[in-house]
Design a protein around this motif. Structure first.
Motif, short mmCIF file in Angstrom:
data_model
loop_
_atom_site.label_atom_id
_atom_site.label_comp_id
_atom_site.label_asym_id
_atom_site.label_seq_id
_atom_site.Cartn_x
_atom_site.Cartn_y
_atom_site.Cartn_z
N GLU A 186 0.84 -1.21 0.00
CA GLU A 186 0.00 0.00 0.00
C GLU A 186 0.87 1.25 0.00
OE1 GLU A 186 -3.08 1.87 3.13
OE2 GLU A 186 -3.44 -0.25 2.65
N GLN A 187 1.92 1.23 0.82
CA GLN A 187 2.84 2.37 0.89
C GLN A 187 3.58 2.54 -0.44
OE1 GLN A 187 5.85 2.06 3.93
NE2 GLN A 187 5.72 4.25 4.34
N LYS A 188 3.96 1.44 -1.07
CA LYS A 188 4.63 1.49 -2.37
C LYS A 188 3.71 2.13 -3.41
CE LYS A 188 7.06 -1.40 -5.66
NZ LYS A 188 7.42 -2.75 -6.06
N GLN A 189 2.43 1.74 -3.42
CA GLN A 189 1.45 2.31 -4.34
C GLN A 189 1.26 3.80 -4.06
OE1 GLN A 189 0.20 0.85 -6.95
NE2 GLN A 189 -1.00 2.64 -7.53
N ASN A 190 1.22 4.19 -2.80
CA ASN A 190 1.10 5.61 -2.44
C ASN A 190 2.29 6.40 -2.95
OD1 ASN A 190 -1.36 5.31 -1.19
ND2 ASN A 190 -0.52 5.11 0.88
N VAL A 227 4.15 5.67 -5.56
CA VAL A 227 4.01 5.78 -7.02
C VAL A 227 3.01 6.89 -7.36
CG1 VAL A 227 3.14 4.56 -9.07
CG2 VAL A 227 4.68 3.38 -7.48
N GLN A 228 1.89 6.95 -6.65
CA GLN A 228 0.89 7.99 -6.90
C GLN A 228 1.45 9.37 -6.58
OE1 GLN A 228 -2.50 6.80 -4.58
NE2 GLN A 228 -3.31 5.46 -6.20
N GLU A 229 2.20 9.49 -5.49
CA GLU A 229 2.79 10.78 -5.13
C GLU A 229 3.80 11.22 -6.18
OE1 GLU A 229 4.25 11.27 -1.13
OE2 GLU A 229 2.60 10.06 -0.32
N LEU A 230 4.62 10.29 -6.67
CA LEU A 230 5.59 10.63 -7.71
C LEU A 230 4.87 11.10 -8.98
CD1 LEU A 230 8.33 7.87 -7.38
CD2 LEU A 230 8.61 10.32 -7.05
N THR A 242 3.14 15.52 -12.53
CA THR A 242 2.06 16.29 -13.14
C THR A 242 2.11 17.75 -12.69
OG1 THR A 242 0.69 14.31 -13.16
CG2 THR A 242 -0.44 16.40 -13.46
N GLN A 243 2.34 17.96 -11.39
CA GLN A 243 2.44 19.33 -10.88
C GLN A 243 3.64 20.05 -11.48
OE1 GLN A 243 2.51 18.92 -6.62
NE2 GLN A 243 0.28 18.88 -6.44
N GLY A 244 4.75 19.33 -11.61
CA GLY A 244 5.95 19.93 -12.21
C GLY A 244 5.71 20.33 -13.65
N ALA A 245 5.03 19.46 -14.41
CA ALA A 245 4.73 19.77 -15.80
C ALA A 245 3.79 20.97 -15.88
CB ALA A 245 4.10 18.56 -16.49
#
Length: 156
Positions: free
Chosen positions: A24-28, A30-33, A38-41
């Motif tokens: 679950e933490q690994k998936q979180n 990946v979503q945060e990255l 997206t925010q950087g773009a």
């Protein structure tokens, strides 16, 4: 044997929430990255748009400055009386030539429309339309509008 099986089930039972938490933490992460990418773009697009807007503003300011410099140079008297006199007569002369041409076209139009014997009032009304009003409004505004604006601004 039952004790051994109970111990293994107990060990696996205590590891299962940790394994699920890890995935679950690994998936979180990946979503945060992905969200950060997206925010950087998006921020890069905003910066580029701001840069383009600023460049447009700088170019517009440069164009205005170029025009002002050209007008300032054109308005400076040359010191030669006949050249300065000719320079002062060009715009009024062109306006009078345009007026004479326009009056000639309207006179020819009147003569042509009178040949169908429709009467002078009807002919005159059919000759003068929105375009004619626009032409005369442009001429009057060109010659007299600037004076009004200058008086309102206290320059004239």
């Amino acid at each position: 044997m039952l004790a051994l099986l109970g111990s293994i089930v107990g060990l696996l039972g205590s590891l299962a929430p940790r394994l699920l938490g890890y995935f679950e933490q690994k998936q979180n992460h990946v979503q945060e990255l992905e969200m950060l990418r997206t925010q950087g773009a998006f921020q890069l697009q905003l910066i580029q748009a701001g840069h383009a807007a600023k460049m447009g503003e700088i170019n517009a300011h440069a164009d205005v400055q170029t025009e002002l410099a050209a007008f300032a140079a054109a308005l400076k008297p040359s010191g030669v009386k006949w050249v300065d006199g000719f320079n002062a007569v060009v715009r009024p002369f062109l306006t009078l030539c345009f007026f004479a041409l326009y009056a000639g076209v309207k006179a020819a139009q009147f003569v042509i429309l009178q040949q169908d014997h429709s009467g002078s009032a009807a002919t005159l009304l059919s000759m003068w339309g929105e375009e004619d009003w626009a032409v005369w409004a442009a001429i009057v505004t060109f010659w007299f509008g600037n004076r009004t604006f200058n008086k309102e601004r206290g320059r004239g």
